[in-house]
Structure formats: C-alpha cells, structure tokens
Motif scaffolding. Sequence first.
Motif, short mmCIF file in Angstrom:
data_model
loop_
_atom_site.label_atom_id
_atom_site.label_comp_id
_atom_site.label_asym_id
_atom_site.label_seq_id
_atom_site.Cartn_x
_atom_site.Cartn_y
_atom_site.Cartn_z
N PHE A 37 2.53 4.39 -1.32
CA PHE A 37 2.53 4.50 0.15
C PHE A 37 1.76 5.73 0.61
CE2 PHE A 37 4.38 6.52 3.89
CZ PHE A 37 4.13 5.55 4.84
N PHE A 38 2.02 6.89 0.00
CA PHE A 38 1.32 8.10 0.42
C PHE A 38 -0.17 8.04 0.09
CE2 PHE A 38 5.59 10.03 0.69
CZ PHE A 38 5.50 10.44 2.01
N PHE A 39 -0.53 7.42 -1.03
CA PHE A 39 -1.96 7.23 -1.30
C PHE A 39 -2.60 6.39 -0.20
CE2 PHE A 39 -5.08 4.10 -2.59
CZ PHE A 39 -6.16 4.93 -2.78
N LEU A 40 -1.95 5.29 0.16
CA LEU A 40 -2.52 4.43 1.20
C LEU A 40 -2.65 5.17 2.52
CD1 LEU A 40 -0.78 1.04 0.40
CD2 LEU A 40 -3.18 1.64 0.06
N LEU A 41 -1.68 6.01 2.85
CA LEU A 41 -1.76 6.81 4.07
C LEU A 41 -2.97 7.74 4.04
CD1 LEU A 41 -0.43 7.71 6.73
CD2 LEU A 41 0.81 9.42 5.39
N VAL A 42 -3.15 8.46 2.95
CA VAL A 42 -4.30 9.36 2.81
C VAL A 42 -5.60 8.56 2.80
CG1 VAL A 42 -5.43 10.98 1.22
CG2 VAL A 42 -2.99 11.18 1.67
N MET A 69 -9.44 14.92 -9.69
CA MET A 69 -9.21 13.70 -8.92
C MET A 69 -9.29 12.47 -9.83
SD MET A 69 -8.28 14.59 -6.01
CE MET A 69 -8.31 13.06 -5.13
N GLY A 70 -10.13 12.54 -10.86
CA GLY A 70 -10.20 11.44 -11.83
C GLY A 70 -8.87 11.24 -12.54
N LEU A 71 -8.22 12.34 -12.87
CA LEU A 71 -6.88 12.24 -13.48
C LEU A 71 -5.87 11.73 -12.45
CD1 LEU A 71 -6.84 15.50 -15.62
CD2 LEU A 71 -7.15 13.15 -16.41
N GLY A 72 -6.04 12.13 -11.19
CA GLY A 72 -5.17 11.61 -10.14
C GLY A 72 -5.33 10.11 -9.97
N GLU A 73 -6.57 9.64 -10.07
CA GLU A 73 -6.81 8.19 -10.00
C GLU A 73 -6.12 7.47 -11.16
OE1 GLU A 73 -11.05 8.11 -10.07
OE2 GLU A 73 -11.22 8.25 -7.88
N GLY A 75 -3.39 8.44 -12.65
CA GLY A 75 -1.97 8.40 -12.29
C GLY A 75 -1.67 7.36 -11.24
N LEU A 76 -2.56 7.22 -10.27
CA LEU A 76 -2.36 6.21 -9.23
C LEU A 76 -2.39 4.80 -9.82
CD1 LEU A 76 -2.13 5.36 -6.25
CD2 LEU A 76 -4.64 5.41 -6.17
N VAL A 77 -3.36 4.54 -10.69
CA VAL A 77 -3.43 3.22 -11.33
C VAL A 77 -2.18 2.98 -12.18
CG1 VAL A 77 -4.71 1.80 -12.99
CG2 VAL A 77 -5.94 3.06 -11.21
N ALA A 78 -1.72 4.01 -12.88
CA ALA A 78 -0.49 3.87 -13.68
C ALA A 78 0.68 3.48 -12.78
CB ALA A 78 -0.20 5.17 -14.43
N ALA A 79 0.79 4.11 -11.61
CA ALA A 79 1.87 3.79 -10.68
C ALA A 79 1.75 2.37 -10.15
CB ALA A 79 1.88 4.79 -9.52
N ILE A 80 0.54 1.96 -9.80
CA ILE A 80 0.32 0.62 -9.25
C ILE A 80 0.63 -0.45 -10.30
CG2 ILE A 80 -1.46 -0.99 -8.43
CD1 ILE A 80 -2.75 1.46 -7.01
N VAL A 81 0.15 -0.24 -11.52
CA VAL A 81 0.37 -1.24 -12.57
C VAL A 81 1.86 -1.37 -12.89
CG1 VAL A 81 -0.09 -1.79 -15.00
CG2 VAL A 81 -1.95 -1.03 -13.53
N ILE A 119 -3.79 1.77 -21.58
CA ILE A 119 -4.65 2.24 -22.67
C ILE A 119 -6.08 1.76 -22.44
CG2 ILE A 119 -5.14 1.94 -25.13
CD1 ILE A 119 -2.04 2.02 -25.55
N ALA A 120 -6.22 0.47 -22.14
CA ALA A 120 -7.56 -0.08 -21.91
C ALA A 120 -8.22 0.59 -20.70
CB ALA A 120 -7.47 -1.59 -21.70
N PHE A 121 -7.48 0.73 -19.61
CA PHE A 121 -8.05 1.35 -18.41
C PHE A 121 -8.38 2.81 -18.66
CE2 PHE A 121 -7.55 3.84 -14.54
CZ PHE A 121 -8.54 3.27 -13.76
N SER A 122 -7.50 3.53 -19.33
CA SER A 122 -7.70 4.96 -19.56
C SER A 122 -8.96 5.23 -20.36
CB SER A 122 -6.50 5.57 -20.29
OG SER A 122 -5.34 5.45 -19.50
#
Length: 132
Positions: A37-42, A69-73, A75-81, A119-122
């Motif tokens: 939610f906070f990612f979508l807001l930003v 920010m790449g590491l943040g991305e 983390g975001l993908v990990a949360a979404i998945v 693992i594949a995405f990372s």
Amino acid sequence: MPKTLSPSKLIPAGTLYRGREGQWSWVAHRITGVVIFFFLLVHVLDTSLVRVSPEAYDAVIGAYKNPIMGLGELGLVAAIVFHAFNGIRVILVDFWKQGPKYHRQMLWGVLGLWALVMIAFSIRHLSHVFGG
C-alpha cells in the motif's frame, strides 16, 4: 468449548491460529499488504510529478537508479510475491472444505514457491542492479 493444556495456559481447542504457522502467515500477510500500500502511495505521488514538473520527475527517477533502491525493489517484489501466493492460500482456507485441514501444508507450499520465484528473480534483478 473443550480446553487443551498448553505449557503456559489453557487454549480453546479447535482454533486455527495458536501462535504457530497460521498466525505468522497472518502477520506476514498484513505486513506485506501495508508495505505494498505505501509503495503504491509513493508511486502515485512520484508519477504525478510528471504533470507538475517534468524536471522534478526526472530528478526523482534519477535518484531511484542506485543500488540501495535496487535492493528496495527486491524487497518490494518479495512482499508482492508472498502476498499473492499467501492470498491464494487464504482463499483456499476460507472457501475450500478441506482448507483448514491443510493450511499448514499449503503455507509450506507458499514458502517453497516464494523461494523459487525469488531466487530466480534475485539472480536476474541483482545482475542488473550491480552488473549493469
């Protein structure tokens, strides 16, 4: 309702969440939902800058192009998945007759699928972030 003896107190029998896998998946689902939610807001706010000032938008997007920010991305993908796979598990627990019986096994399946996807995405994502 019958009670079962726990090391620390009496716990009602028949409840699904007793501080074990079910409760931790519930907590993780809520946390990942708030993070998304906070990612979508930003995201909406920084994207709306293009209408106000294209130069400010370019500056913000330029600031995003760094390894932190790449590491943040990642983390975001990990949360979404996790949120997506666990959401399917929650639907099955709620609407499938056998769902509560197999909720623990489904959680381990969610975590296994999450690990495979991450693992594949990372590998691919981090090679772009740090390799060029």
